[in-house]
Scaffold this active site. Structure first.
Site, PDB file in Angstrom:
ATOM      1  N   GLY A   1     -38.576   5.024 -83.629  1.00  0.00           N
ATOM      2  CA  GLY A   1     -37.783   4.421 -83.692  1.00  0.00           C
ATOM      3  C   GLY A   1     -36.411   4.284 -83.526  1.00  0.00           C
ATOM      4  O   GLY A   1     -35.998   2.979 -83.932  1.00  0.00           O
TER       5      GLY A   1
ATOM      6  N   GLY B   1     -34.836   4.740 -81.438  1.00  0.00           N
ATOM      7  CA  GLY B   1     -33.738   4.299 -79.774  1.00  0.00           C
ATOM      8  C   GLY B   1     -32.982   5.693 -79.305  1.00  0.00           C
ATOM      9  O   GLY B   1     -32.197   5.687 -78.510  1.00  0.00           O
ATOM     10  N   SER B   2     -34.462   6.378 -78.962  1.00  0.00           N
ATOM     11  CA  SER B   2     -34.143   7.934 -78.196  1.00  0.00           C
ATOM     12  C   SER B   2     -34.036   7.660 -76.964  1.00  0.00           C
ATOM     13  O   SER B   2     -32.781   8.401 -76.344  1.00  0.00           O
ATOM     14  CB  SER B   2     -35.146   8.676 -78.554  1.00  0.00           C
ATOM     15  OG  SER B   2     -36.126   8.102 -78.221  1.00  0.00           O
ATOM     16  N   SER B   3     -34.844   6.830 -76.188  1.00  0.00           N
ATOM     17  CA  SER B   3     -35.219   5.999 -75.118  1.00  0.00           C
ATOM     18  C   SER B   3     -32.962   5.037 -74.402  1.00  0.00           C
ATOM     19  O   SER B   3     -32.313   6.111 -73.517  1.00  0.00           O
ATOM     20  CB  SER B   3     -35.506   5.351 -74.294  1.00  0.00           C
ATOM     21  OG  SER B   3     -37.303   5.437 -74.639  1.00  0.00           O
TER      22      SER B   3
ATOM     23  N   ALA C   1     -30.540   5.991 -76.531  1.00  0.00           N
ATOM     24  CA  ALA C   1     -29.486   7.209 -76.618  1.00  0.00           C
ATOM     25  C   ALA C   1     -29.748   7.875 -75.261  1.00  0.00           C
ATOM     26  O   ALA C   1     -28.722   8.898 -74.982  1.00  0.00           O
ATOM     27  CB  ALA C   1     -30.110   7.829 -77.666  1.00  0.00           C
TER      28      ALA C   1
ATOM     29  N   ASP D   1     -29.506  -1.517 -79.710  1.00  0.00           N
ATOM     30  CA  ASP D   1     -29.419   0.027 -79.880  1.00  0.00           C
ATOM     31  C   ASP D   1     -29.016   0.235 -78.554  1.00  0.00           C
ATOM     32  O   ASP D   1     -28.237   1.653 -79.350  1.00  0.00           O
ATOM     33  CB  ASP D   1     -31.208   0.474 -79.256  1.00  0.00           C
ATOM     34  CG  ASP D   1     -32.010  -0.216 -77.756  1.00  0.00           C
ATOM     35  OD1 ASP D   1     -31.222  -1.303 -77.386  1.00  0.00           O
ATOM     36  OD2 ASP D   1     -33.045   0.009 -77.542  1.00  0.00           O
TER      37      ASP D   1
HETATM   38  O1  PMV Z   1     -38.098  -1.647 -82.869  1.00  0.00           O
HETATM   39  P1  PMV Z   1     -36.548  -1.477 -82.114  1.00  0.00           P
HETATM   40  O2  PMV Z   1     -35.927  -0.717 -83.419  1.00  0.00           O
HETATM   41  O3  PMV Z   1     -36.132  -1.436 -80.905  1.00  0.00           O
HETATM   42  O4  PMV Z   1     -35.862  -3.040 -82.632  1.00  0.00           O
HETATM   43  C1  PMV Z   1     -36.296  -3.856 -81.819  1.00  0.00           C
HETATM   44  C2  PMV Z   1     -35.583  -5.069 -82.238  1.00  0.00           C
HETATM   45  C3  PMV Z   1     -36.218  -5.967 -81.331  1.00  0.00           C
HETATM   46  O5  PMV Z   1     -34.948  -7.300 -82.165  1.00  0.00           O
HETATM   47  C4  PMV Z   1     -37.469  -6.961 -81.520  1.00  0.00           C
HETATM   48  C5  PMV Z   1     -35.890  -6.012 -79.999  1.00  0.00           C
HETATM   49  C6  PMV Z   1     -34.536  -6.016 -79.092  1.00  0.00           C
HETATM   50  O6  PMV Z   1     -34.288  -4.867 -77.833  1.00  0.00           O
HETATM   51  O7  PMV Z   1     -33.392  -6.561 -80.313  1.00  0.00           O
END
Ligand code: PMV
Length: 323
Positions: A108, A110-112, A114, A155
């Protein structure tokens, strides 16, 4: 033919998840494990992709067909990034793209996002457009929304700008914060979370109990604003208290799990300043801020609760060309 290698960091959200989807702020840091993308121009008007980390091998398509028909999951972000770039800045050449990741997509980090950022940065350099960070952010964020339909873009901002950011939904504010490194310990819960499912779950509750959710979001916003101040002062004790309070809010939202609770409680019992889940919840990672002398004990307690401790640098550089 001309080629370029670009890399971008993963991310961990510090405070403000979920509420940041709805016109509110969050704090995010870029982490030292990176996504790498090589883009090579070719004469055939074809898009070729090798992304072995996500089981995409020997994938080919004509440039005019991008985004059409069945697109394998692992190819989506790269393919739509090229499509969106080509629509805005048309080009004639074909492309050979290879992606490799220093981190597993299951964490989780954020590879997509990035890899989307890497592709747009690489094309911008190859075509001599020299797009600004904000232009790269906007095109990459559009790409993420085209695919996922939802998301704040925090992200994408971490991948573009790096460092530690104060970020408001959609990039309305992207403010780099001056810190060197963060006293962070990261624990992976071993469970892969699906961000969009969790956003939808909270949204359903918002429809039923708008005041309850609005109230939680207001509290989180106050915590984020205060945490920004404490971060700049490096008052980690106060920052940790705010993390703990944010974790309570996230539990009220219904996105924490028994395992994430056990990991965060374990970290605090071992002397961490504070701990919370990081991201959408439901799994993925938790973070703790802890004094140097307590880190080992904190890590042990996270492992006792069934987590896997991940050693990672924070506050690292954003997207860059690799020479
Ligand atoms: O699950 P992650 O690490 O992509 O984080 C999501 C965070 C959220 O606030 C729930 C969604 C977002 O895009 O901000």
């Amino acid at each position: 033919m001309k080629s370029i290698v670009v890399s971008a960091p993963g991310k961990l959200i510090l405070l403000g998840e979920h509420s940041v989807v709805y016109d509110r702020p969050c704090l995010v840091t870029a982490v030292g494990q990176r996504m790498r993308v090589k883009v090579e121009l070719s004469n055939e008007a074809e898009f070729q992709l090798e992304a072995p980390d996500v089981q995409v091998v020997g994938y080919k398509k004509s440039i005019s067909e991008l985004g059409k028909g069945e697109v394998p999951k692992g190819a989506k972000f790269v393919e739509f990034a090229v499509k969106n770039f080509a629509e805005k800045y048309p080009f004639k050449q074909g492309l050979k793209i290879e992606t490799t990741s220093e981190f597993s997509s299951k964490l989780g980090f954020g590879s997509s996002s990035a890899s989307t950022v890497c592709v747009i940065k690489a094309l911008s350099e190859l075509m001599n457009l020299k797009l600004s960070s904000k232009e790269i952010f906007d095109l990459a964020y559009k790409t993420v929304l085209d695919i996922q339909g939802k998301g704040s873009g925090f992200d994408v901002a971490a991948a573009v700008y790096g460092g530690t950011l104060y970020f408001v939904t959609g990039g309305k504010v992207i403010e780099p914060l001056q810190v060197d490194s963060l006293p962070m310990v990261v624990g992976y819960s071993g469970v892969k979370a699906d961000t969009v499912t969790l956003i939808n779950q909270v949204k359903e509750r918002m429809l039923k109990e708008p005041e309850v959710i609005e109230n939680i979001y207001n509290q989180i916003t106050l915590l984020v604003e205060e945490a920004k101040k404490q971060l700049l002062k490096k008052d980690w004790q106060k920052f940790g208290d705010l993390m703990n309070k944010d974790q309570v809010c996230l539990r009220q939202l219904g996105v924490s799990t028994d395992k994430l609770d056990a990991m965060t409680n374990g970290a605090v019992q071992a002397g961490a300043y504070g701990a919370k889940l990081s991201g959408a919840g439901g799994g993925d990672c938790m973070i703790a801020f802890a004094p140097l002398e307590k880190r080992e004990e904190v890590a042990k307690n996270i492992e006792k609760a069934g987590g896997e401790v991940i050693n990672i640098e924070t506050n690292v550089e954003g997207v860059r060309e690799e020479k």
